[in-house]
Structures are given as structure tokens and as C-alpha cells.
Motif scaffolding. Structure first.
Motif, short mmCIF file in Angstrom:
data_model
loop_
_atom_site.label_atom_id
_atom_site.label_comp_id
_atom_site.label_asym_id
_atom_site.label_seq_id
_atom_site.Cartn_x
_atom_site.Cartn_y
_atom_site.Cartn_z
N ALA A 4 37.09 29.61 8.80
CA ALA A 4 37.02 28.31 9.46
C ALA A 4 38.03 28.17 10.58
O ALA A 4 37.89 27.29 11.44
CB ALA A 4 37.23 27.19 8.44
N SER A 5 39.04 29.02 10.60
CA SER A 5 40.08 28.93 11.62
C SER A 5 39.58 29.49 12.94
O SER A 5 39.02 30.59 13.00
CB SER A 5 41.33 29.70 11.16
N LEU A 6 39.83 28.75 14.01
CA LEU A 6 39.44 29.20 15.34
C LEU A 6 40.37 30.27 15.88
O LEU A 6 40.04 30.94 16.87
CB LEU A 6 39.42 28.02 16.31
N LEU A 7 41.51 30.47 15.25
CA LEU A 7 42.46 31.49 15.69
C LEU A 7 42.16 32.86 15.09
O LEU A 7 42.77 33.85 15.50
CB LEU A 7 43.89 31.08 15.30
N MET A 8 41.23 32.94 14.15
CA MET A 8 40.92 34.19 13.49
C MET A 8 39.85 34.95 14.25
O MET A 8 38.98 34.36 14.89
CB MET A 8 40.47 33.93 12.06
N PRO A 9 39.87 36.28 14.18
CA PRO A 9 38.82 37.08 14.82
C PRO A 9 37.48 36.88 14.13
O PRO A 9 37.41 36.54 12.95
CB PRO A 9 39.32 38.52 14.67
N SER A 10 36.42 37.13 14.86
CA SER A 10 35.07 37.05 14.33
C SER A 10 34.20 37.99 15.14
O SER A 10 34.71 38.91 15.79
CB SER A 10 34.56 35.60 14.39
N SER A 11 32.92 37.80 15.08
CA SER A 11 31.99 38.61 15.87
C SER A 11 30.84 37.74 16.33
O SER A 11 30.60 36.66 15.77
CB SER A 11 31.46 39.79 15.05
N SER A 12 30.16 38.19 17.35
CA SER A 12 28.98 37.48 17.85
C SER A 12 27.79 38.44 17.81
O SER A 12 27.95 39.65 17.62
CB SER A 12 29.20 36.97 19.27
N ILE A 13 26.63 37.89 17.99
CA ILE A 13 25.42 38.73 17.94
C ILE A 13 25.45 39.76 19.05
O ILE A 13 25.19 40.96 18.82
CB ILE A 13 24.17 37.84 18.06
N ALA A 14 25.78 39.33 20.26
CA ALA A 14 25.78 40.26 21.39
C ALA A 14 26.87 41.32 21.24
O ALA A 14 26.64 42.50 21.54
CB ALA A 14 25.97 39.48 22.69
N ILE A 74 28.31 42.55 18.45
CA ILE A 74 28.07 43.51 17.39
C ILE A 74 26.96 44.49 17.78
O ILE A 74 26.99 45.67 17.41
CB ILE A 74 27.74 42.79 16.06
N ILE A 75 25.98 44.03 18.55
CA ILE A 75 24.95 44.94 19.05
C ILE A 75 25.56 45.94 20.01
O ILE A 75 25.29 47.16 19.95
CB ILE A 75 23.81 44.15 19.71
N ALA A 76 26.40 45.46 20.93
CA ALA A 76 27.03 46.36 21.90
C ALA A 76 27.94 47.37 21.23
O ALA A 76 28.04 48.53 21.67
CB ALA A 76 27.80 45.54 22.93
N ASN A 77 28.63 46.97 20.18
CA ASN A 77 29.59 47.87 19.52
C ASN A 77 28.93 48.91 18.63
O ASN A 77 29.41 50.05 18.56
CB ASN A 77 30.57 47.04 18.68
N GLU A 78 27.84 48.56 17.97
CA GLU A 78 27.33 49.43 16.91
C GLU A 78 26.00 50.10 17.21
O GLU A 78 25.59 50.98 16.45
CB GLU A 78 27.19 48.61 15.61
N PHE A 79 25.32 49.71 18.26
CA PHE A 79 23.97 50.25 18.45
C PHE A 79 23.99 51.76 18.69
O PHE A 79 23.12 52.48 18.19
CB PHE A 79 23.26 49.54 19.60
N SER A 80 24.95 52.24 19.44
CA SER A 80 25.00 53.68 19.71
C SER A 80 25.42 54.49 18.49
O SER A 80 25.19 55.71 18.45
CB SER A 80 25.98 53.96 20.86
N GLU A 81 26.01 53.85 17.50
CA GLU A 81 26.47 54.55 16.31
C GLU A 81 25.59 54.27 15.09
O GLU A 81 25.92 54.71 13.98
CB GLU A 81 27.91 54.13 15.98
N ALA A 82 24.50 53.56 15.26
CA ALA A 82 23.60 53.26 14.14
C ALA A 82 22.78 54.51 13.82
O ALA A 82 21.87 54.88 14.56
CB ALA A 82 22.71 52.09 14.50
N TYR A 83 23.09 55.17 12.70
CA TYR A 83 22.45 56.44 12.37
C TYR A 83 21.36 56.29 11.32
O TYR A 83 20.71 57.28 10.96
CB TYR A 83 23.51 57.44 11.87
N THR A 84 21.13 55.11 10.79
CA THR A 84 20.05 54.90 9.82
C THR A 84 19.04 53.91 10.40
O THR A 84 19.37 53.09 11.25
CB THR A 84 20.59 54.34 8.49
N ASP A 85 17.82 54.03 9.92
CA ASP A 85 16.76 53.13 10.40
C ASP A 85 17.07 51.68 10.04
O ASP A 85 16.78 50.77 10.83
CB ASP A 85 15.42 53.55 9.80
N LEU A 86 17.64 51.48 8.87
CA LEU A 86 17.94 50.12 8.44
C LEU A 86 19.03 49.49 9.29
O LEU A 86 18.97 48.30 9.62
CB LEU A 86 18.36 50.11 6.97
N HIS A 87 20.03 50.28 9.67
CA HIS A 87 21.10 49.78 10.53
C HIS A 87 20.55 49.39 11.90
O HIS A 87 20.85 48.31 12.43
CB HIS A 87 22.19 50.84 10.66
N ARG A 88 19.73 50.27 12.48
CA ARG A 88 19.14 49.95 13.78
C ARG A 88 18.23 48.73 13.68
O ARG A 88 18.21 47.87 14.57
CB ARG A 88 18.36 51.16 14.30
#
Length: 331
Positions: free
Chosen positions: A271-281, A283-297
Motif C-alpha cells: 500500500a505504500s507509494l514509496l515501495m517498489p512495484s511493477s507495471s504491465i508494460a 514486466i513485459i519489457a523485462n521478462e519477454f526475452s527470457e521467457a523460456y516456457t510456453d506458459l510464461h510467454r
């Protein structure tokens, strides 16, 4: 006499035939033009439907595997193939809302300053600076946020926010957290800086479209600058202003690189705005090139479909609001 009438009749007949041919040619050209414009409009709808269908098909494996749990789970574990989209959705909505909360008043102030207050010699430099900010690539904003604003946030702003705003009775938990410098608040501020030029440009142009006679009449009746803005300018441009605000919100919802740099990319719900989080865009940019399973992709493509749905509903809401405002103006 008959010799003179016959050439006249032939000339009239030739002109009638030429007029009919010209009318038929104009009709064909008009028909081609209508069909071309109709095709262009249908192309937009086909592209929109194709994007939605392709992302839905690509994310179908994740939707079938997890069902509604994909929308409600906060777990994102690529090792054990368990994915939940609640944290990215939450991060996307919170950072976009923060950006809008900051950018709209600032954009309104800049637009009013350029339209009603600024001296002529200052309007051009400020307007040029706004346009320059709009042309800066998003990755530059992200690097600036990570290397300049993030450390400043951690050293100066975050401790003050935690000590003073975090002690408030109701909203205190929103501002409590370690001074990391990156997080949802930092991402919201960077996004606000990014979308401010777009909202400002729209507001500035629509404020300039207000007839001068209306404002001069209000001033002649003794109205102040604020009264003219509030009672004349804003009612006249209300629908266009709302459209510009939602245009900036659409930009904030889909922003990738700037948010990736400063959001922290942490798969945790806080709930804290000072804490890190992630967004849809991000997480896609960070993990798409490393998604090695069909379910992950499939989970990442499903996130893209959810972002498409969220953006579509936001813009549809904007359209409904504009339609309601138009009806009220018509009354």
C-alpha cells in the motif's frame, strides 16, 4: 435560318453530352473517394480487432491454466510457472493515477499562464520549452529518473514524506516506507513530467480557441482573470480539456521504458507509494526475452491483453464523458 439553327442545336447537344460525361466522371471519383475513406476507417477497426484477438489468443494458455486466479493472484513465480497479474495491474493503475493527479493541475496552470497571464515576450520561450519536453524520448526520462531524481528522492524527499505525511491518521500508510528512491511515487512523478507537455499542448490550443469577444465582455463587466477563466474559458472548452486529460492518461498507462527504470520491478503488493512495484508494460519489457516456457510467454501476452482492455475502457469512459458534456452543452 435553318442553317443557323442546326449548328446551335448541335452545340447545345454537345454541351449536354459533355456535362453528362463530366457528371458521371465526378460521380465515379466521388464514389472512389468514399470507398477509399471507408476502407481507411475499416482498416483502423480491423487492426484494433486483430491486436485484441492476437493478444487474447496468445494469452489463452495462461487464462485457461489459472482462470480468474490470474487476475486476483499476487504471485509471479517464473520458476514454478505460477503467474498472477494483480501486482502489475495495481502498479499500472496507481502510477498512472499519480501522474494524472500531478500533471493535470500543472498543465492547467501552464496553459492558463500562456493564454491569459504571460507577457508576449515570454509566451514563445515557454511554449517552445513545452514542445521540447514533449519530444524527449521516454528512455531519457527513465535514465534521468534513475540517476538524478531517484537519488534526490531517496536523500531528501522520501525521508520528509515518511516523517511528516506518514504520520497522518488516514493516509499515513500510503507514505510510509524506506528511502529507496525508486517506487510507485517516483514512477508517478516521472510519468507526470512526461505527460504534462501533451496535456498542456491540448489545453493551450483549446484555450486559444475561445472567442476574444467573450473574454473581453467578461472583463468589461468587471470580471477578474480567474473569473474569466472559470466562468468563460473552462465552460467553453470543457469537453476538449477532458479529452486532453484522458489522452495523457492513455499515454501514462502504456509507458514502458521510463517506468521500467524507476518503478523497481518488484513483484510485491504494497500500500505504500514509496515501495517498489511493477507495471504491465515494465514486466513485459523485462521478462519477454527470457521467457523460456510456453506458459510464461502466454502469461506475458495475457498481460498485454489486459493492458489493452484497461486502456480501451479508460478511453471509452472518456468518450462517454465527452458525449455527456456535449449533451449538457446542447441544452
Amino acid at each position: 435560318m435553318n442553317d443557323s439553327v442546326q449548328p446551335l442545336a448541335l452545340s447545345t447537344y454537345s454541351s449536354d453530352v459533355a456535362g453528362e460525361e463530366r457528371a458521371a466522371r465526378d460521380h465515379r471519383h466521388d464514389l472512389w473517394f468514399k470507398r477509399t475513406m471507408f476502407g481507411a476507417a475499416m482498416l483502423v477497426l480491423i487492426l484494433l480487432a486483430s491486436i485484441a484477438a492476437s493478444t487474447l489468443w496468445g494469452g489463452s494458455l495462461a487464462f485457461k491454466t489459472f482462470g480468474l486466479d490470474f487476475l486476483t493472484s499476487t504471485e509471479w513465480d517464473a520458476v514454478n510457472n505460477h503467474f498472477g497479474a494483480l501486482v502489475p495491474i495495481y502498479g499500472t493503475l496507481v502510477t498512472s493515477f499519480l501522474a494524472l493527479l500531478i500533471a493535470v493541475p500543472v498543465s492547467f496552470g501552464i496553459a492558463i499562464f500562456l493564454t491569459e497571464v504571460a507577457p508576449p515576450w515570454l509566451r514563445m520561450p515557454v511554449a517552445s520549452a513545452v514542445e521540447l519536453l514533449a519530444g524527449i524520448p521516454s528512455i531519457i526520462y527513465g535514465m534521468w529518473g534513475l540517476f538524478v531524481f531517484g537519488p534526490f528522492m531517496a536523500e531528501h524527499l522520501a525521508p520528509w514524506i515518511n516523517d511528516y505525511l506518514g504520520a497522518l491518521p488516514l493516509v499515513g500508510p500510503l507514505f510510509q516506507g524506506p528511502p529507496l528512491g525508486i517506487g510507485m511515487l517516483t514512477a508517478g512523478i516521472v510519468l507526470a513530467i512526461m505527460i504534462t507537455p501533451f496535456i498542456t499542448s491540448v489545453m493551450h490550443e483549446v484555450f486559444r480557441s475561445v472567442p476574444t469577444t467573450l473574454k473581453e465582455s467578461a472583463y468589461a463587466l468587471g470580471g477578474t482573470t480567474w473569473e474569466v477563466v472559470w466562468d468563460i474559458v473552462l465552460p467553453y472548452t470543457r469537453s476538449a480539456v477532458v479529452g486532453g486529460v484522458f489522452l495523457g492518461l492513455g499515454r501514462a498507462l502504456g509507458e514502458t521504458m521510463a517506468v521500467t527504470f524507476v518503478l523497481g520491478n518488484a513483484q510485491q503488493f504494497s500500500a505504500s507509494l514509496l515501495m517498489p512495484s511493477s507495471s504491465i508494460a515494465s514486466i513485459i519489457a523485462n521478462e519477454f526475452s527470457e521467457a523460456y516456457t510456453d506458459l510464461h510467454r502466454s502469461a506475458l501476452i495475457g498481460l498485454g491483453f489486459l493492458l489493452f482492455v484497461v486502456t480501451f475502457f479508460v478511453l471509452a469512459l472518456a468518450r462517454l464523458m465527452l458525449m455527456r458534456l456535449s449533451r449538457k452543452e446542447g441544452l
